[in-house]
Design a protein around this motif. Sequence first.
Motif, short mmCIF file in Angstrom:
data_model
loop_
_atom_site.label_atom_id
_atom_site.label_comp_id
_atom_site.label_asym_id
_atom_site.label_seq_id
_atom_site.Cartn_x
_atom_site.Cartn_y
_atom_site.Cartn_z
N HIS A 363 0.80 -1.25 0.01
CA HIS A 363 0.00 0.01 -0.17
C HIS A 363 0.87 1.28 0.48
O HIS A 363 0.66 2.37 -0.71
N LEU A 364 2.01 0.81 0.87
CA LEU A 364 2.89 2.01 0.75
C LEU A 364 3.01 2.33 -0.84
O LEU A 364 3.28 3.68 -1.53
N ASN A 365 3.96 1.50 -1.11
CA ASN A 365 4.96 1.59 -2.75
C ASN A 365 3.94 1.99 -3.48
O ASN A 365 3.93 3.45 -4.55
N TRP A 366 2.26 1.85 -3.46
CA TRP A 366 1.50 2.09 -5.28
C TRP A 366 0.49 3.04 -4.52
O TRP A 366 1.01 4.02 -5.09
N GLY A 367 0.66 3.71 -2.87
CA GLY A 367 0.32 4.98 -2.44
C GLY A 367 0.58 5.90 -2.96
O GLY A 367 0.83 6.83 -4.03
N ALA A 368 2.61 5.92 -2.39
CA ALA A 368 3.48 6.68 -3.14
C ALA A 368 3.15 6.78 -4.63
O ALA A 368 3.88 8.10 -5.45
N SER A 369 3.35 6.04 -5.57
CA SER A 369 3.18 5.56 -7.12
C SER A 369 2.08 6.53 -8.01
O SER A 369 2.22 7.44 -8.30
N TYR A 370 0.59 7.09 -6.79
CA TYR A 370 -0.12 7.60 -7.69
C TYR A 370 0.05 8.97 -7.25
O TYR A 370 0.14 10.18 -7.99
N VAL A 371 0.53 9.33 -5.68
CA VAL A 371 1.71 10.85 -5.91
C VAL A 371 2.12 10.86 -6.35
O VAL A 371 1.75 12.25 -7.05
N VAL A 372 2.99 10.47 -6.57
CA VAL A 372 4.63 10.57 -7.73
C VAL A 372 3.59 11.24 -9.26
O VAL A 372 4.26 11.82 -9.84
N ASN A 373 3.89 9.88 -9.91
CA ASN A 373 3.29 9.31 -10.81
C ASN A 373 2.36 10.46 -11.93
O ASN A 373 1.69 11.01 -12.88
N ASP A 374 1.51 10.88 -11.06
CA ASP A 374 -0.05 10.91 -10.78
C ASP A 374 -0.57 12.63 -10.29
O ASP A 374 -1.43 12.59 -10.80
N PHE A 375 -0.13 13.07 -9.20
CA PHE A 375 -0.13 14.78 -9.11
C PHE A 375 1.13 15.14 -8.86
O PHE A 375 1.10 16.39 -9.77
N TYR A 376 2.50 14.97 -8.65
CA TYR A 376 3.30 15.74 -7.91
C TYR A 376 4.08 15.26 -9.72
O TYR A 376 4.36 17.17 -9.76
N LYS A 377 4.16 15.01 -10.93
CA LYS A 377 4.76 14.76 -11.81
C LYS A 377 3.81 16.03 -12.80
O LYS A 377 4.29 16.20 -13.83
N GLN A 378 2.24 15.28 -12.36
CA GLN A 378 1.19 16.11 -13.58
C GLN A 378 1.69 17.67 -13.08
O GLN A 378 1.34 18.09 -14.04
N LYS A 379 1.21 18.14 -11.67
CA LYS A 379 0.77 19.35 -11.41
C LYS A 379 1.57 19.74 -10.49
O LYS A 379 1.12 21.39 -11.41
N ILE A 380 2.81 19.36 -10.65
CA ILE A 380 3.78 20.30 -9.56
C ILE A 380 5.50 20.58 -10.30
O ILE A 380 5.76 21.61 -10.25
N ALA A 381 5.40 19.48 -10.81
CA ALA A 381 6.82 18.78 -11.27
C ALA A 381 6.79 18.66 -11.84
O ALA A 381 7.43 17.76 -12.46
N PRO A 382 6.81 18.70 -13.37
CA PRO A 382 6.92 18.19 -14.43
C PRO A 382 7.92 17.29 -15.26
O PRO A 382 8.26 16.99 -16.29
N ASN A 383 8.98 18.38 -15.22
CA ASN A 383 10.47 18.84 -15.63
C ASN A 383 11.14 18.14 -14.61
O ASN A 383 11.97 17.65 -14.48
N ALA A 384 10.65 17.77 -13.56
CA ALA A 384 11.49 16.91 -12.03
C ALA A 384 12.21 15.62 -12.28
O ALA A 384 11.70 14.98 -12.89
N SER A 385 14.00 15.88 -12.24
CA SER A 385 14.23 14.29 -12.72
C SER A 385 13.75 13.38 -11.67
O SER A 385 12.93 13.38 -10.68
N GLU A 386 14.47 12.15 -12.31
CA GLU A 386 13.70 11.24 -12.09
C GLU A 386 14.62 10.67 -10.36
O GLU A 386 13.82 9.96 -10.04
N LYS A 387 15.58 11.46 -10.21
CA LYS A 387 16.79 11.06 -8.90
C LYS A 387 15.46 12.33 -8.09
O LYS A 387 15.16 11.53 -6.28
N LYS A 388 14.86 12.90 -8.52
CA LYS A 388 13.83 13.74 -7.07
C LYS A 388 12.90 13.15 -7.52
O LYS A 388 11.99 12.74 -6.58
N LEU A 389 12.12 12.14 -8.42
CA LEU A 389 10.97 11.08 -8.56
C LEU A 389 11.17 10.25 -7.39
O LEU A 389 10.28 10.70 -6.78
#
Length: 604
Positions: A363-389
Amino acid sequence: MVVLSTLDYILIGFFFLITLLIGILVSKKSGKNSSEFFLSGKNMPWWLLGLSMVATTFSTDTPNLVTDIVRQNGVSGNWVWWAFLLTGLLTVFVYAKLWRKSNVNTDIEFYELRYGGKPARFLRGFRSIYLGVVFNVLAMAGVTLAAIKIGQVMLGLEPWQIIVSAGLITVVFSAFGGFRGVVYTDFLLFFVAMIGAIAAAFYIVSLPEIGGLDNLLTHKNVINKTSFIPDFSDTNSFITILIIPLAVQWWSSWYPGAEPGGGGYIAQRMLAAKNQNHAIGATFFFNIMYFALRPWPWIIVALASLVVYPDLASIKADFPNISNDKLGHDLAYSAMLTKLPSGLLGLVLASLVAAYMSTISTHLNWGASYVVNDFYKQKIAPNASEKKLVLVGRVTTVVLMVLSSLLALQLTDAMQLFSLFLMFGAGTGLLFLLRWFWWRINAWSEISAMVSSGIISITLNQTIVDHYLFDINSGLFPVWAKYPLIVLLTTIVWITVTYCTKPESDKVLYDFYAKIQPGGKGWKSIVTKASSNSIQLVKEKEGANLPQGILAMILGCFVIYGCLFTTGFWIYGEYKNAFCATLGVFIFAVLLLKVWRKINKNVF
């Protein structure tokens, strides 16, 4: 409360050490990029993913939930979750192939593949938080609540001590190891958890208070609880326990791990598979293990608990330190485990820790995948590096753990969350099934289904409304009608919204069909329209092969339900029924194999 021996501590400590080492050893590879951290490079084999799915759904709250169900409604009460086998096998034979062909990184990303424009972007962002944080935290809180109860009953620990000890280790290896660490540890966790559950059942049945399996099954507190089918004469129970789950619930409700059409962490594992054949193999293997092989050790312990602890008062008498807000029938499972001897006690405790860690880490990894891939990367930092993600994923993992732990301290029993999930997801399942096969569904269909399901569920569960409509003596409707009514009203809302809003653009629909090749009559008008514009969408003659997929699902249900009840007949000593059921399983397995070969050759 029990006192652990040195051997018990060694077994538990050794298990903790191995899981931490796995997380640390794979941390470097998992931290390379977000694909590795959340999907392990999409290169996992079917058997490892299948075992991971089973280990994830093992959980500490599952035996507690089964015990609660059996003590109150008998073995037949388990139809409330046995019915989800239909959902699982439909995913195997129809949707696993579609998910793998989508090649998305999360099932939430699917929204911008299937829909277009601002509604699709909103839906993706909102659902990432709604499911990845809110519902995910609720699910983890239920698992942590079960761990708290086990620790209180068996070890006399305070809730914060349990959360800090088991939770800290879990969050550390989850944050470092990512999805690869989760799956690798799940392989170990599954066997530890299964061996512990079976060993506990064998020992408990042999206790002097029980006197063996024959005495257990004929005991006055148990004899009326062993049937696979609820009592026909009790209309309300028969409809609630059997008819509604099989006729309505399995296709209409969203539930973590049993989403209609696949989704959540099940979809995550399908997307992490080497190819679509491995995705199909993983989900089928999971359903066999999950429904056919796993429940009986818990059911046996639950039945035995009715002999030793016939009511809540008897549990309270033996465990006076348990607070009244945590007292429930689900405690009986932990109470029975206190009777295990040294060595076996350590193994069983390690198995419960394994179940907890497996579920929480997923659940931790699954939930984090939503937050990173579908919210943070899309809404906050589209150009974030892989290391930052990856860093954001690790921080999110810790935050989710803290939130779920705080919520767990406020909950009372496992059935609270189970009922909440079913009610809040009621009516949305049909949409999840049809969105692959009916072009007219759009983003507003999903938004309206999600919102209306929650509002209608809350409204019908308000004390005054609930009493007026569903009171057992004076209500307008029978008690069992509440869930179907939520489904009906939600379905009416989202279908109405679908026809009152514009369909998705031709480009979105063409692109989706060209990539997924779902086939079926629901896309006929779009295929015809494209063809008239000299656009050839159909690339695969068979498409999703829906009729044969449904036939395989039905045959698979006979096979797996047959295995489940065959095991029960052998345990009950009903050898004639057991032999006939075994023969039936073999016949349906042969038929299933023939259909399966037509659907997908060389599955493994």
